[in-house]
Design a protein around this motif. Structure first.
Motif, PDB file in Angstrom:
ATOM      1  N   PRO A 152       0.814  -1.229   0.000  1.00 14.17           N
ATOM      2  CA  PRO A 152       0.000   0.000   0.000  1.00 14.17           C
ATOM      3  C   PRO A 152       0.842   1.272   0.000  1.00 14.17           C
ATOM      4  N   HIS A 153       2.169   1.132   0.166  1.00 15.52           N
ATOM      5  CA  HIS A 153       3.004   2.342   0.150  1.00 15.52           C
ATOM      6  C   HIS A 153       3.081   2.906  -1.263  1.00 15.52           C
ATOM      7  N   LEU A 154       3.790   2.204  -2.168  1.00 15.59           N
ATOM      8  CA  LEU A 154       3.883   2.706  -3.550  1.00 15.59           C
ATOM      9  C   LEU A 154       3.609   1.621  -4.584  1.00 15.59           C
TER      10      LEU A 154
ATOM     11  N   PHE B  83       7.340  -9.214   3.040  1.00 16.22           N
ATOM     12  CA  PHE B  83       8.398  -8.203   2.894  1.00 16.22           C
ATOM     13  C   PHE B  83       8.255  -7.478   1.561  1.00 16.22           C
ATOM     14  N   CYS B  84       8.426  -6.139   1.584  1.00 13.83           N
ATOM     15  CA  CYS B  84       8.419  -5.337   0.364  1.00 13.83           C
ATOM     16  C   CYS B  84       9.838  -4.829   0.141  1.00 13.83           C
ATOM     17  N   PRO B  85      10.496  -5.285  -0.936  1.00 11.88           N
ATOM     18  CA  PRO B  85      11.903  -4.926  -1.148  1.00 11.88           C
ATOM     19  C   PRO B  85      12.118  -3.476  -1.582  1.00 11.88           C
ATOM     20  N   CYS B  86      11.078  -2.786  -2.016  1.00  7.20           N
ATOM     21  CA  CYS B  86      11.284  -1.425  -2.536  1.00  7.20           C
ATOM     22  C   CYS B  86      11.819  -0.464  -1.486  1.00  7.20           C
ATOM     23  N   HIS B  87      11.210  -0.482  -0.287  1.00  9.77           N
ATOM     24  CA  HIS B  87      11.664   0.444   0.766  1.00  9.77           C
ATOM     25  C   HIS B  87      11.718  -0.275   2.115  1.00  9.77           C
ATOM     26  N   ASN B  88      11.981  -1.591   2.065  1.00 10.16           N
ATOM     27  CA  ASN B  88      12.085  -2.405   3.281  1.00 10.16           C
ATOM     28  C   ASN B  88      10.828  -2.335   4.145  1.00 10.16           C
TER      29      ASN B  88
END
Ligand code: FES
Length: 181
Positions: free
Chosen positions: A107-109, A123-128
């Motif tokens: 839901p962040h980007l 885990f989301c690798p884009c911004h940890n």
């Protein structure tokens, strides 16, 4: 005598003048009301044409049968509209509460999250960014903004698992992939 007649004419004129002017204005008022309504309707139709509303159509869709979805296993389901959902089996009571269905879109980007079994988290690798097994944010920008992974409704019927997901577009069924862990 002429003076009395003139006075009567002026009085009659004073009485009939408002009535006449009202009758003269009535069609004009009706016409302007009709024009306003007509232009309003036209503007509404143009607005709907230029900016069609994006209603989200959804409905129950078959995912899997309960017997072949083992405890602890997870799979990815892609709805007909292309929504990617990660389903995990967390218990074995035989109901929909045995499963958690979460969007795999951060839901962040909007990056794709993945399940890390060893860390018991998404885990989301884009911004940890990180989420617990129920989709609640535990690290990174999603935690700062208190953004959870969207959760989907599930139903069990006759031993079969169904999900309520978007049905707006048709997608090749081969895009549904399963990952057993
Ligand atoms: S897009 Fe997932 S943390 Fe930024």
């Amino acid at each position: 005598m002429g003076g009395i007649k003139e006075t009567q004419d002026v009085e009659e004129q004073n009485v009939t003048e408002p009535r006449r002017s009202f009758l003269q204005r009535w069609p004009a008022a009706l016409m302007s009301f009709g024009l306003t309504a007509g232009y309003g309707m036209f503007a509404t139709l143009i607005g709907r044409f230029l900016f069609p509303s994006r209603r989200r159509l959804s409905g129950p869709q078959y995912v899997n049968d309960l017997r072949s979805f083992r405890l602890g296993a997870s799979m990815t389901y892609v709805s007909p509209a292309g929504e990617k959902v990660v389903l995990t089996r967390v218990s074995e009571t035989g109901g929909s509460e045995d499963f958690i269905a979460l969007s795999s879109v951060c839901p962040h980007l909007g990056c794709q999250v993945h399940w890390e079994g060893q860390n018991d988290r998404f885990f989301c690798p884009c911004h940890n960014g990180a989420f617990d097994s129920e989709g609640s944010p535990i690290a990174g920008p999603p935690k700062d903004a208190n953004q959870s992974l969207p959760r989907y409704e599930l139903h069990v019927e006759n031993g079969l698992l169904f999900i309520d997901a978007a049905t707006e577009a048709l997608v090749d069924a081969s895009q549904n992939t399963s990952h057993r862990t």
